[in-house]
Design an enzyme around this catalytic site. Structure first.
Site, PDB file in Angstrom:
ATOM      1  N   ASP A 228       0.815  -1.302   0.081  1.00  0.00           N
ATOM      2  CA  ASP A 228      -0.024  -0.063   0.067  1.00  0.00           C
ATOM      3  C   ASP A 228       0.815   1.290  -0.091  1.00  0.00           C
ATOM      4  OD1 ASP A 228      -1.709   2.050   0.671  1.00  0.00           O
ATOM      5  OD2 ASP A 228      -2.392   1.058   2.474  1.00  0.00           O
ATOM      6  N   ALA A 266     -19.219   5.941   6.330  1.00  0.00           N
ATOM      7  CA  ALA A 266     -19.846   4.895   6.781  1.00  0.00           C
ATOM      8  C   ALA A 266     -19.087   3.736   7.179  1.00  0.00           C
ATOM      9  CB  ALA A 266     -21.116   4.754   5.989  1.00  0.00           C
ATOM     10  N   HIS A 399      -3.945   4.564   6.349  1.00  0.00           N
ATOM     11  CA  HIS A 399      -2.695   3.765   5.583  1.00  0.00           C
ATOM     12  C   HIS A 399      -1.305   4.138   6.161  1.00  0.00           C
ATOM     13  CE1 HIS A 399      -5.443   3.053   2.295  1.00  0.00           C
ATOM     14  NE2 HIS A 399      -6.010   4.071   2.423  1.00  0.00           N
TER      15      HIS A 399
END
Lengths: 586, 586
Positions: A228, A266, A399
């Protein structure tokens, strides 16, 4: 309240240990791997490498393909009308018999959103952890695909066998529960995919990322890591979710007289749980607003990934029964999305919730690039109504920053590094981090979607290219809108359209009716009557010219009309609307 | 290199002192003001208070109106095709005989950009400092208004008499030379407009902001301050331009082997001068790219506001005569604007400059909200080509932070505070700063465009409302595109358009030709032949229904066709294109 899911998690992993997970999947192969293997694994990303979104990567060994994630991305400003973007999976369709399954790292849209579109093309089983699967099933149900799709919930720490490949799901931290890294065991070596991750030593719920497992794999020998890159431009360490918990606690303690409204993603289930827990601590009832927020809380509660004490949630219509200081709203709209609940509150179009002076509104998010103006608009409207809007220290990223990447690569010590999940500059920054750790530059790959990266212990090369492109979804249409249609839409948007209709007599070509001029999105007609009359004259003159020069082909007549109106308008007002002559014949 | 314009500046102000500027303008009136005056001044903003841009404020006393600035703003994403937005100046037009002139604080577009559109409506003299006037004159020349407009260059420290109002131009710091605050002397008291400002104790060129003059005015008594709120959400002090100079020096010293390309705002004349000076110090030739950059350097050099040693600038075609390490490019495009020079270099569409590995590219700017994605795109394309892109510590803001606002208000000690130049949340933050300084809340005004704020020593109130709205400029058209046209454009952009044309027989209403279906921006026709045929059938059926029900009015036939196609399309593909039936009769 912290780690209230811990016991359950430990129980889960205990069950698992009793089963098979510590049998060290891949052991059999690893003995072979001690001496450099010439076996090759192919890594083929079909998206996710030019912007953040649409993550999907095929891992191929011999006659087996396993696909990591199946995400969508959102359209840019220059794609009017497009709802979603999904990957072109021609390569998977062409190799259908090889594809053994989708292994999904976590339940965010950029990792699961394309499944309802792709599964009808490549109907293979889907593997994911519990919450991830809950979110996927909700999508499949909506698309009528639930019964047609084989699904298997995988516990973290356990593995699944997919043809000649085995995949181990490993606990990681991210902004949604159930996020996993994947260790993909192939005869050519272990390919480790981090998924979206951060290192949270003090997560609010559940365990910390399984660094021990990563260390053991690293010791054993990892062929390649896909990592990532979202935050790879940022030095240091992403703060823990605990930081946000402290902010919430302080804010709730400070605003004892106010109604509190918290907007967040959400999909950030842990954050939502945290708000509910804080509300409970301070004796407030919780009202949930926004369709996606209601859905996710519903799904997460049903499958036990979220715990809400009875009586905590109330319906929006019950709010008058409680004073302001006993209420918390959890709402969508933290990105300023026009139709979301918070935006409707800000614009006074929400049917039930009217913002008033003294309301404390917490934005628990940061604007995603591109959304800054929309978020500013919402904040301005809220403060105009006298609300206090708080957005400092109310969010942490999900992240990893540079130091976390250093940690993961140091534990895994792979031969090859493949930064993924990011724009080019993010992936380039990740490559820089990896180079500093001593992985040679020639073993670090900044590949593009469609590249076939072929790796073995002894060699690495781009071995080819497969189809990889964006497919646009507009309403129920998939792929029927492409770049040409989008260019038309942009032209229409910039300058509007002018129609010139006329009816000609069959045979003679005499003008029977028209030219009639109709416009949309061009100018206010009432205030531009002169211009309309001038345009009518220009069209008539073009027709007369055609007649004089005995031009009879409709295509030439049309282009005469179009060209003369076009140049007239540019000279007169420097605009280029779409001009569309239509000829009928009777 | 610092302060190399200082001598000149000092000479200017000496000339001025010999003239009249230290006669203390307004002295005569001030004696009156010692006891609370009941005289009233009206402050009427016509823009600049809802977003950053379109600054224009009328100051009215009795039969005199003086207008501070006349700016434009740029369109939002939801205004396709719009080039600029200018203010509605109906109020000035209705009170033409009162308007004595425009006094301009500085030469940025959001303060001068509407002049070419407004001067034809209200033809009064324009007052500004030298560089500001140079930039205004360039605009007026392009619009053919230069000869028709009275203009007067004003030196900082001197005043102009405009009817019953006098205006003093006061040196301030901003991201463009010649920026002024204005002390506006009226019989009702002094209104102080900061203009755009920061406090730079160590400016690279010219003097620091004239804090002494502000202190003297404050001592004398200031009725009201209108202050720049752009950075009012930020605590502390905006760094000095010197900080950027140090960064440039370090970067040039580090990159001795590379070609250097610097992108910045063309309007930041001091920054451009700084880059040229650094280039010269390091023995590099300078190539200027981008039309607005070339224009501004040309204007500033001609009027002596920029100094470029002979032989420093070279033409882009001469670049091959120099090695990379002797070249610097100064270019537009720091905001990722699609057509700007840097974007064309990034996208390989620049005719002369080809980016290559090793190039050092400095972005001397931060993205303006809304431009983040475009800037990211440019950075990604540049790093893909192997260039190094640097954007840390390469820019400082031109606007005051909270501590600077505290300083200015403490020096000026006004009775009333009016935060301007900012979105509501910025102005609200500025109001908070002012409240902390002890100015009562009831004396602080967060007014809206069109509000008539009437102030005297003894009273303050919103006394009325005048017309204030945005006028759209699209090509040469001014005001002929409004919200309805924009809504049409957005509809067209979202879903495209479907035309249904048919010809009916006069009298009988029989269908002679059509219905023909034509689309733009809807779907790929070739791949949607079935859908097109279905739409044709739907239209035919609607016509048949009309015939059966003896519906003859064209408007009803049209809406029958439209409605049936609309509901068919929504059911089939969930899209709502603009549907436009056109009926001809022969």
């Amino acid at each position: 309240m912290r780690r209230n899911q811990n016991q359950k998690d430990q129980k889960d992993s205990k069950d698992l240990n009793d089963q098979k997970s510590l049998k060290e999947p891949g052991d059999r192969k690893e003995k072979k791997e001690k001496q450099p293997s010439a076996e090759k694994v192919r890594i083929i990303p079909l998206g996710g490498l030019d912007k953040i979104g649409m993550n999907i990567t095929a891992i191929e060994y011999n006659n087996t393909i396993v696909v990591v994630d199946c995400g969508m991305s959102f359209p840019d400003d220059d794609m009017p009308g497009i709802d979603k973007i999904i990957p072109d999976v021609s390569y998977l369709v062409e190799n259908k018999e090889k594809v053994k399954g989708f292994v999904i790292t976590h339940g965010h849209e950029d990792h699961i959103g394309a499944l309802p579109y792709i599964l009808p093309q490549v109907n293979v089983p889907v593997y994911a952890t519990k919450l991830t699967m809950g979110l996927i099933e909700h999508k499949l149900k909506e698309a009528g695909l639930l019964k047609k799709t084989k699904r298997k919930i995988v516990k973290q720490g356990s593995t699944v066998n997919l043809g000649e490949i085995r995949v181990e799901f490993i606990k990681t931290n991210h902004s949604i529960a159930g996020a996993s890294s994947l260790a993909i065991y192939t005869p050519a070596g272990i390919v480790f995919h981090t998924g979206d991750f951060k290192v949270d030593y003090t997560p609010l719920f559940g365990d910390s990322i399984d660094l021990q497992r990563m260390a053991i794999l690293g010791k054993k020998g990892v062929l390649a890591v896909l990592s990532d890159s979202t935050n790879a431009l940022r030095p240091g360490f992403t703060p823990s979710e605990t930081k946000v918990a402290k902010t919430f606690d302080t804010l709730f303690a400070e605003h004892t007289k106010s109604r509190i409204i918290v907007a967040t993603f959400a999909s950030n289930v842990d954050r939502v749980q945290q708000i509910i827990n804080t509300a409970q601590k301070y004796g407030r009832k919780v009202i949930v607003q926004g369709r996606s927020m209601v859905n996710i809380i519903d799904i997460a509660t049903k499958i036990g990934c979220m715990k809400i004490p009875d009586g905590t949630l109330i319906n929006v219509d019950e709010m008058k029964r409680y004073p302001d200081e006993q209420l918390v709203f959890i709402t969508t709209g933290s990105q300023g999305e026009a139709m979301a609940a918070l935006s409707r509150m800000a614009d006074s179009t929400h049917k039930k919730v009217i913002i008033k002076p003294g309301d404390a509104i917490i934005l628990s998010s940061t604007p995603i690039p591109g959304n800054e103006k929309a978020v500013s608009h919402v904040i301005n409207e809220l403060v105009k109504k006298g609300a206090k809007v708080i957005y400092q220290d109310t969010h942490v990223s999900g992240h990893a920053c540079q130091q976390e990447l250093q940690l993961i690569y140091t534990l895994l010590k792979p031969k090859y590094a493949i930064p993924v999940h990011g724009e080019y500059r993010h992936r380039l920054a990740a490559a820089g981090v990896v180079t500093d750790l001593g992985i040679p530059k020639e073993n670090t790959f900044l590949i593009q979607a469609g590249d076939v990266l072929e790796l073995s212990e002894s060699s690495a090369r781009i071995a080819g290219k497969v189809t990889a492109r964006e497919v646009f979804v507009d309403g129920l249409g998939v792929g029927d809108v492409g770049n040409i249609v989008l260019r038309d839409r942009q032209n229409l948007a910039e300058n509007g359209i002018i129609l010139v209709t006329l009816t000609l007599e069959k045979g003679t070509g005499h003008l029977l009716a028209g030219p009639e001029i109709i416009t949309r999105g061009f100018v206010y007609i009432r205030e531009s009557a002169d211009l309309m009359e001038e345009l009518h004259q220009v069209a008539l003159k073009a027709l007369e010219n055609c007649e004089k020069r005995r031009i009879r082909e409709w295509s030439r007549i049309k282009s005469e009309i179009k060209d003369s109106m076009d140049s007239y308008l540019w000279k007169k007002i420097q605009r280029s609307p779409v001009i569309l002559p239509v000829i009928m014949e009777v």
